[in-house]
Design a protein around this motif. Structure first.
Motif, short mmCIF file in Angstrom:
data_model
loop_
_atom_site.label_atom_id
_atom_site.label_comp_id
_atom_site.label_asym_id
_atom_site.label_seq_id
_atom_site.Cartn_x
_atom_site.Cartn_y
_atom_site.Cartn_z
N PHE A 20 -6.28 0.16 -0.69
CA PHE A 20 -5.65 1.33 -0.07
C PHE A 20 -4.61 0.98 0.99
O PHE A 20 -3.79 1.81 1.36
CB PHE A 20 -6.72 2.26 0.53
N ASP A 21 -4.63 -0.24 1.48
CA ASP A 21 -3.64 -0.67 2.47
C ASP A 21 -3.11 -2.02 2.03
O ASP A 21 -3.21 -3.02 2.74
CB ASP A 21 -4.28 -0.73 3.86
N THR A 22 -2.51 -2.04 0.86
CA THR A 22 -2.18 -3.29 0.18
C THR A 22 -1.02 -4.01 0.83
O THR A 22 0.06 -3.44 1.02
CB THR A 22 -1.84 -3.00 -1.30
N THR A 23 -1.24 -5.27 1.15
CA THR A 23 -0.16 -6.13 1.65
C THR A 23 0.04 -7.35 0.77
O THR A 23 1.03 -8.06 0.93
CB THR A 23 -0.45 -6.59 3.09
N GLY A 73 5.16 -0.15 -3.70
CA GLY A 73 5.70 -1.11 -4.65
C GLY A 73 4.68 -2.14 -5.08
O GLY A 73 4.64 -2.53 -6.26
N LEU A 74 3.83 -2.59 -4.17
CA LEU A 74 2.82 -3.58 -4.52
C LEU A 74 1.77 -3.02 -5.47
O LEU A 74 1.30 -3.71 -6.38
CB LEU A 74 2.15 -4.13 -3.26
N PHE A 75 1.38 -1.75 -5.27
CA PHE A 75 0.43 -1.14 -6.20
C PHE A 75 1.05 -1.04 -7.59
O PHE A 75 0.40 -1.35 -8.60
CB PHE A 75 0.01 0.24 -5.72
N HIS A 76 2.31 -0.64 -7.66
CA HIS A 76 3.00 -0.57 -8.96
C HIS A 76 3.08 -1.95 -9.61
O HIS A 76 2.94 -2.08 -10.83
CB HIS A 76 4.39 0.02 -8.80
N ASN A 135 4.58 0.43 7.24
CA ASN A 135 3.91 1.73 7.20
C ASN A 135 3.75 2.13 5.74
O ASN A 135 4.73 2.42 5.04
CB ASN A 135 4.74 2.78 7.96
N SER A 136 2.52 2.17 5.27
CA SER A 136 2.25 2.38 3.84
C SER A 136 2.52 3.80 3.37
O SER A 136 2.39 4.10 2.17
CB SER A 136 0.81 2.00 3.51
N GLU A 145 5.48 -9.78 -6.34
CA GLU A 145 6.51 -9.40 -5.37
C GLU A 145 6.94 -7.96 -5.60
O GLU A 145 7.07 -7.51 -6.74
CB GLU A 145 7.72 -10.34 -5.48
N ALA A 146 7.19 -7.26 -4.49
CA ALA A 146 7.65 -5.87 -4.55
C ALA A 146 8.15 -5.50 -3.16
O ALA A 146 7.73 -6.08 -2.16
CB ALA A 146 6.53 -4.93 -4.99
N PRO A 147 9.05 -4.51 -3.09
CA PRO A 147 9.47 -4.02 -1.78
C PRO A 147 8.26 -3.56 -0.97
O PRO A 147 7.32 -2.97 -1.51
CB PRO A 147 10.38 -2.84 -2.11
N TYR A 148 8.27 -3.83 0.32
CA TYR A 148 7.08 -3.59 1.14
C TYR A 148 7.46 -3.00 2.49
O TYR A 148 8.37 -3.50 3.16
CB TYR A 148 6.33 -4.92 1.35
#
Length: 338
Positions: free
Chosen positions: A256-259, A128-131, A280-281, A274-277
């Motif tokens: 690659f491990d976006t938080t 979700g965060l990448f999107h 475990n990616s 903001e996005a669902p997170y």
């Protein structure tokens, strides 16, 4: 519930199975390893009931719908070929294939087996965060370039430094290892997903004594800007990844491990996207893949599959072109494929 078989009993498989449990859409049933002892040792704690040390028996007798392949890179083609010929759904760890020739042959094989599906496990582009970062990028009026960094020291490099042979698979040409093929693919996937296929590429690797690149810098050029990729397995970096507008900047704490993704506007005021997170990616990609596998002929899923397959092919080509620019070759590049 999708029945799951696995090839590859390692740390990334642990993470995948944890994510699969979180989704509630997969049940591990079958495990392949080079020895039955290892297959049972690994699979029984996860509830698997069938164990194999023969790939042919695994595919002929195993009761599973989906196979997750997390073997060394040079093994991907043959194992994916067997899976497709047995009409399985395939989740293939990145990088999917070593070169465009392998990719082309697999694409033809998929056309001959319309029940099969193959997706590449580029987990970061499904989050979700990448999107959210993608959506913000579309709102930026001007793009002047980007710096993307993916660098983490591998404990397995200690064996290379100590000259302990055989070297770990990921540090050998025979298994198509090295920085570009391991962590670099995350950077390439990020760039191609966000900006499209570059006009030209060049790679400047730092080689290890085991015969592969331990770290390196790649430059991807586009019409109006360039993207610099820094990646490696022989050092640690604490740099973020940034996309530069005119006065504004989009910042990923990790591509690659976006938080965390932060947008700095023209006045340098930060807004955290903001996005669902999920901790475990891999959860997001496994949810996306389950939606495809459960309804492979649904028009929305057909469109998703075509988009993922196109992106996978584009990344494969960029990776190969980067290797060509640096004269990096693997034995798999010269192997005839059936």
């Amino acid at each position: 519930m999708l029945k799951l078989g696995i090839i590859g009993t390692n740390i990334i498989t642990d993470q995948m199975l944890d994510a699969a449990k979180t989704t509630g859409q997969y049940q591990l049933t079958a495990v392949y390893s080079r020895t039955l002892t290892r297959a049972k040792e690994y699979g029984e704690p996860y509830g698997a009931t069938a164990f194999y040390d023969s790939l042919e028996d695994f595919f002929d007798e195993g009761d599973f719908d989906v196979v997750y392949i997390a073997s060394p890179n040079s093994k991907h083609y043959e194992q994916a070929r067997l899976a497709i010929e047995n009409d399985k759904f395939v989740i293939l760890e990145k990088p999917a294939f070593v070169n465009p020739e392998e990719f082309s042959r697999i694409k033809s094989l998929l056309a001959a087996h319309p029940k099969a599906r193959l997706v590449e496990a580029a987990r970061h582009i499904h989050t979700g965060l990448f999107h959210a970062g993608e959506d913000q990028l579309k709102k930026m009026d001007t793009i002047q370039g980007a710096n993307i960094t993916v660098m983490k020291y591998s404990s397995r490099y200690d064996k290379v430094l100590a000259d302990e042979k055989p070297y770990p698979n990921i540090f050998t040409p025979e298994f198509a290892g090295g920085a570009l093929m391991d962590l670099g693919v995350y950077a390439v996937y990020g760039a191609v997903t966000l900006f499209g296929v570059p006009d030209s590429v060049v790679y400047f690797p730092t080689m290890t004594k085991s015969g592969v690149d331990g770290m390196g810098t790649a430059i991807l050029t586009y019409d109006q800007f360039a993207v610099t990729l820094n990646f490696g397995k022989t050092a640690n970096s604490h740099l973020v990844s940034e996309i530069y507008g005119l006065k504004d900047t989009l910042v990923f704490d990790s591509i690659f491990d976006t938080t965390k993704v932060t947008y700095f506007d023209a006045n340098q005021e930060p807004t955290e996207l903001e996005a669902p997170y999920f901790e475990n990616s891999m959860v997001d990609e496994l949810n996306d893949f389950a939606a495809l596998f459960n309804a492979p002929d649904d028009p929305e899923q057909v469109a998703n599959y075509k988009r993922w397959q196109t992106l996978s092919r584009e990344v494969n080509a960029v990776m190969y072109n980067l290797r060509e620019s640096a004269e990096l070759t693997f034995p798999a590049d010269n192997n005839p494929r059936g």
